[in-house]
Design a protein around this motif. Structure first.
Motif, PDB file in Angstrom:
ATOM      1  N   ASP A  20      12.904 -17.811 -24.187  1.00  0.00           N
ATOM      2  CA  ASP A  20      13.712 -18.083 -25.383  1.00  0.00           C
ATOM      3  C   ASP A  20      15.045 -17.340 -25.316  1.00  0.00           C
ATOM      4  N   PHE A  21      15.010 -16.097 -24.819  1.00  0.00           N
ATOM      5  CA  PHE A  21      16.256 -15.324 -24.737  1.00  0.00           C
ATOM      6  C   PHE A  21      17.255 -16.001 -23.801  1.00  0.00           C
ATOM      7  N   TRP A  22      16.813 -16.315 -22.577  1.00  0.00           N
ATOM      8  CA  TRP A  22      17.753 -16.777 -21.549  1.00  0.00           C
ATOM      9  C   TRP A  22      18.209 -18.219 -21.745  1.00  0.00           C
ATOM     10  N   THR A  23      17.411 -18.995 -22.499  1.00  0.00           N
ATOM     11  CA  THR A  23      17.799 -20.399 -22.682  1.00  0.00           C
ATOM     12  C   THR A  23      18.549 -20.634 -23.998  1.00  0.00           C
ATOM     13  N   ALA A  24      18.753 -19.576 -24.789  1.00  0.00           N
ATOM     14  CA  ALA A  24      19.554 -19.727 -26.017  1.00  0.00           C
ATOM     15  C   ALA A  24      20.992 -20.052 -25.611  1.00  0.00           C
ATOM     16  N   PRO A  25      21.609 -21.047 -26.260  1.00  0.00           N
ATOM     17  CA  PRO A  25      22.934 -21.523 -25.830  1.00  0.00           C
ATOM     18  C   PRO A  25      23.984 -20.417 -25.747  1.00  0.00           C
ATOM     19  N   GLU A  26      23.904 -19.408 -26.626  1.00  0.00           N
ATOM     20  CA  GLU A  26      24.943 -18.365 -26.627  1.00  0.00           C
ATOM     21  C   GLU A  26      24.914 -17.485 -25.376  1.00  0.00           C
ATOM     22  N   ARG A  27      23.830 -17.529 -24.593  1.00  0.00           N
ATOM     23  CA  ARG A  27      23.791 -16.719 -23.348  1.00  0.00           C
ATOM     24  C   ARG A  27      24.734 -17.249 -22.282  1.00  0.00           C
ATOM     25  N   LEU A  28      25.180 -18.500 -22.454  1.00  0.00           N
ATOM     26  CA  LEU A  28      26.006 -19.115 -21.408  1.00  0.00           C
ATOM     27  C   LEU A  28      27.461 -18.649 -21.444  1.00  0.00           C
ATOM     28  N   GLY A  55      29.927 -14.779 -21.975  1.00  0.00           N
ATOM     29  CA  GLY A  55      29.854 -13.318 -22.068  1.00  0.00           C
ATOM     30  C   GLY A  55      29.059 -12.719 -20.917  1.00  0.00           C
ATOM     31  N   PRO A  56      28.545 -11.494 -21.109  1.00  0.00           N
ATOM     32  CA  PRO A  56      27.922 -10.756 -19.995  1.00  0.00           C
ATOM     33  C   PRO A  56      26.655 -11.412 -19.446  1.00  0.00           C
ATOM     34  N   THR A  57      25.991 -12.288 -20.224  1.00  0.00           N
ATOM     35  CA  THR A  57      24.751 -12.907 -19.754  1.00  0.00           C
ATOM     36  C   THR A  57      25.003 -14.232 -19.028  1.00  0.00           C
ATOM     37  N   GLU A  58      26.269 -14.623 -18.933  1.00  0.00           N
ATOM     38  CA  GLU A  58      26.606 -15.962 -18.421  1.00  0.00           C
ATOM     39  C   GLU A  58      26.016 -16.242 -17.030  1.00  0.00           C
ATOM     40  N   GLY A  59      26.248 -15.291 -16.098  1.00  0.00           N
ATOM     41  CA  GLY A  59      25.799 -15.510 -14.723  1.00  0.00           C
ATOM     42  C   GLY A  59      24.298 -15.751 -14.645  1.00  0.00           C
ATOM     43  N   SER A  60      23.528 -14.856 -15.268  1.00  0.00           N
ATOM     44  CA  SER A  60      22.069 -14.972 -15.219  1.00  0.00           C
ATOM     45  C   SER A  60      21.590 -16.230 -15.944  1.00  0.00           C
ATOM     46  N   ALA A  61      22.215 -16.544 -17.091  1.00  0.00           N
ATOM     47  CA  ALA A  61      21.787 -17.712 -17.863  1.00  0.00           C
ATOM     48  C   ALA A  61      21.991 -19.002 -17.071  1.00  0.00           C
ATOM     49  N   LYS A  62      23.057 -19.038 -16.259  1.00  0.00           N
ATOM     50  CA  LYS A  62      23.296 -20.234 -15.436  1.00  0.00           C
ATOM     51  C   LYS A  62      22.217 -20.392 -14.362  1.00  0.00           C
ATOM     52  N   VAL A  63      21.769 -19.261 -13.800  1.00  0.00           N
ATOM     53  CA  VAL A  63      20.677 -19.328 -12.814  1.00  0.00           C
ATOM     54  C   VAL A  63      19.404 -19.820 -13.494  1.00  0.00           C
ATOM     55  N   VAL A  64      19.149 -19.335 -14.709  1.00  0.00           N
ATOM     56  CA  VAL A  64      17.963 -19.790 -15.461  1.00  0.00           C
ATOM     57  C   VAL A  64      18.054 -21.295 -15.713  1.00  0.00           C
ATOM     58  N   GLU A  65      19.258 -21.750 -16.074  1.00  0.00           N
ATOM     59  CA  GLU A  65      19.425 -23.173 -16.355  1.00  0.00           C
ATOM     60  C   GLU A  65      19.111 -24.028 -15.121  1.00  0.00           C
ATOM     61  N   ALA A  66      19.543 -23.540 -13.956  1.00  0.00           N
ATOM     62  CA  ALA A  66      19.342 -24.316 -12.724  1.00  0.00           C
ATOM     63  C   ALA A  66      17.933 -24.159 -12.151  1.00  0.00           C
ATOM     64  N   SER A  67      17.328 -22.983 -12.315  1.00  0.00           N
ATOM     65  CA  SER A  67      16.082 -22.689 -11.589  1.00  0.00           C
ATOM     66  C   SER A  67      14.834 -22.694 -12.453  1.00  0.00           C
ATOM     67  N   VAL A  68      14.974 -22.443 -13.750  1.00  0.00           N
ATOM     68  CA  VAL A  68      13.788 -22.298 -14.608  1.00  0.00           C
ATOM     69  C   VAL A  68      13.619 -23.487 -15.550  1.00  0.00           C
ATOM     70  N   LYS A  69      14.727 -23.885 -16.174  1.00  0.00           N
ATOM     71  CA  LYS A  69      14.643 -24.965 -17.168  1.00  0.00           C
ATOM     72  C   LYS A  69      14.011 -26.238 -16.623  1.00  0.00           C
ATOM     73  N   PRO A  70      14.328 -26.638 -15.364  1.00  0.00           N
ATOM     74  CA  PRO A  70      13.707 -27.879 -14.860  1.00  0.00           C
ATOM     75  C   PRO A  70      12.184 -27.805 -14.773  1.00  0.00           C
ATOM     76  N   LEU A  71      11.624 -26.583 -14.843  1.00  0.00           N
ATOM     77  CA  LEU A  71      10.180 -26.416 -14.697  1.00  0.00           C
ATOM     78  C   LEU A  71       9.469 -26.282 -16.043  1.00  0.00           C
ATOM     79  N   ALA A  72      10.233 -26.360 -17.129  1.00  0.00           N
ATOM     80  CA  ALA A  72       9.677 -26.053 -18.466  1.00  0.00           C
ATOM     81  C   ALA A  72       8.469 -26.912 -18.817  1.00  0.00           C
ATOM     82  N   GLU A  73       8.498 -28.184 -18.411  1.00  0.00           N
ATOM     83  CA  GLU A  73       7.378 -29.070 -18.776  1.00  0.00           C
ATOM     84  C   GLU A  73       6.069 -28.678 -18.103  1.00  0.00           C
ATOM     85  N   LYS A  74       6.176 -27.968 -16.982  1.00  0.00           N
ATOM     86  CA  LYS A  74       4.962 -27.552 -16.269  1.00  0.00           C
ATOM     87  C   LYS A  74       4.615 -26.093 -16.559  1.00  0.00           C
TER      88      LYS A  74
END
Ligand SMILES: [Zn+2]
Length: 324
Positions: A178-186, A188-207
């Motif tokens: 929930d923290f890393w996928t909140a839109p505001e993380r994209l 400021g200082p969390t931008e880099g990590s949030a983009k990795v989460v978007e590319a690497s974690v979000k596609p797996l959410a259904e599983k």
């Protein structure tokens, strides 16, 4: 400084002559042997009750430090002095990355995924190849557990846009996701990590099934809230036939600085005070219960124990305790 071994051993001229002869013969017999380019196996295996546990080295990264990443709130000299007292260099250190594989007999569970393809040009991202060297294929992995969503833990989840572990389901912390996928993380200082989460974690959410403190991954394996390093960082207990092991993930990330000085600030801890409190609570328990633990950034094979000291803890690498 060169040490004269004959002087150090107290040998005179006669002793020197006796020592010199076999050396010459050895050199002649073994001339021109090219050094092998075969590296270390990069995995370490032991049994915990009925579970087979394998730690796999994704890679090693040497660099400057540990200050100011570790002991960020301390003078550089205080960290340097602690390093020297522990027979370590005071301005360079090696960070290791060690995912864990647990075969329970019915599930093959991988904890964290290394740096993936992004790390390969620097000799990292070796999890997939070493997993195979250890006897398993990526498609054999049935569960991937994500302890938290920093790039060195989630970088290997996807490979060329597809899941690297094709048949796996996923277990992640609810608060972390929930923290890393909140839109505001994209931004400021969390931008880099949030983009990795978007590319690497979000596609797996259904599983993915999301766990909280105490949640079960599989029989014998439970999540433990260990917040601070990240807002939803999880540790795990692994228990089989009365044997218990703790996977501490990133609760302590340098085997000397983080454990001997658990209150010192670490740059990568999102909430420094909470991370320190978690570190002490978790390692107090590990020391009191004399439990083995696996720490993602502990020196490979990353399995050890801690002894409680007046301040902090002393890291004791596992030797033969788990072979008995
Ligand atoms: Zn990490």
């Amino acid at each position: 400084m060169q040490i004269d071994r004959r002087k150090a051993l107290g040998l005179g001229a006669a002793g020197a002559a006796v020592l010199a002869l076999p050396q010459i013969m050895v050199r002649a017999a073994h001339a021109d042997v090219p050094k092998t380019d075969v590296g270390n196996a990069g995995f370490n295996r032991f049994m915990l009750g009925d579970f087979e546990v394998t730690t796999i080295l994704d890679g090693l990264r040497p660099g400057e430090g540990p200050h100011p990443v570790f002991g960020q709130d301390q003078p550089a000299e205080a960290v340097a002095e602690l390093m020297r007292a522990n027979l370590l260099p005071d301005d360079r250190f090696v960070n290791g990355f060690t995912p864990t594989l647990v075969n329970t007999g019915s599930e093959l569970i991988l904890f964290d995924s290394g740096l993936g393809a992004g790390g390969r040009e620097n000799g990292l991202g070796q999890l997939a190849s070493r997993l195979q060297a250890s006897g398993y294929r990526p498609e054999d992995v049935s569960v991937v557990v994500v302890t938290h969503m920093h790039g060195d833990h989630i970088g290997g989840l996807m490979d060329n846009g597809a899941p690297a572990f094709a048949n796996a389901r996923y277990v992640m912390g609810r608060a972390e996701f929930d923290f890393w996928t909140a839109p505001e993380r994209l931004s400021g200082p969390t931008e880099g990590s949030a983009k990795v989460v978007e590319a690497s974690v979000k596609p797996l959410a259904e599983k993915t099934s999301f766990v909280e403190d105490g949640g079960e991954v599989a029989p014998g394996i439970r999540a433990m809230a260990a917040f601070g390093h990240t807002p939803g960082h999880l540790a795990f207990t692994v228990e089989s036939s009365g044997k218990v092991l703790v996977i501490t993930a990133d609760a302590a990330n340098h085997y000397v600085v983080s454990l001997q000085r658990p209150d010192w600030h670490v740059r990568f801890d999102a909430d420094k005070a909470m991370a320190a409190a978690t570190r002490k609570k978790l390692f107090d328990m590990i020391a009191t219960d004399r439990l083995p633990f696996i720490g993602y950034h502990m020196p490979f094979p990353a399995v050890g124990y801690v002894e409680k000291l007046e301040t902090g803890y002393r890291y004791l690498p596992e030797t033969y305790q788990l072979d008995l």
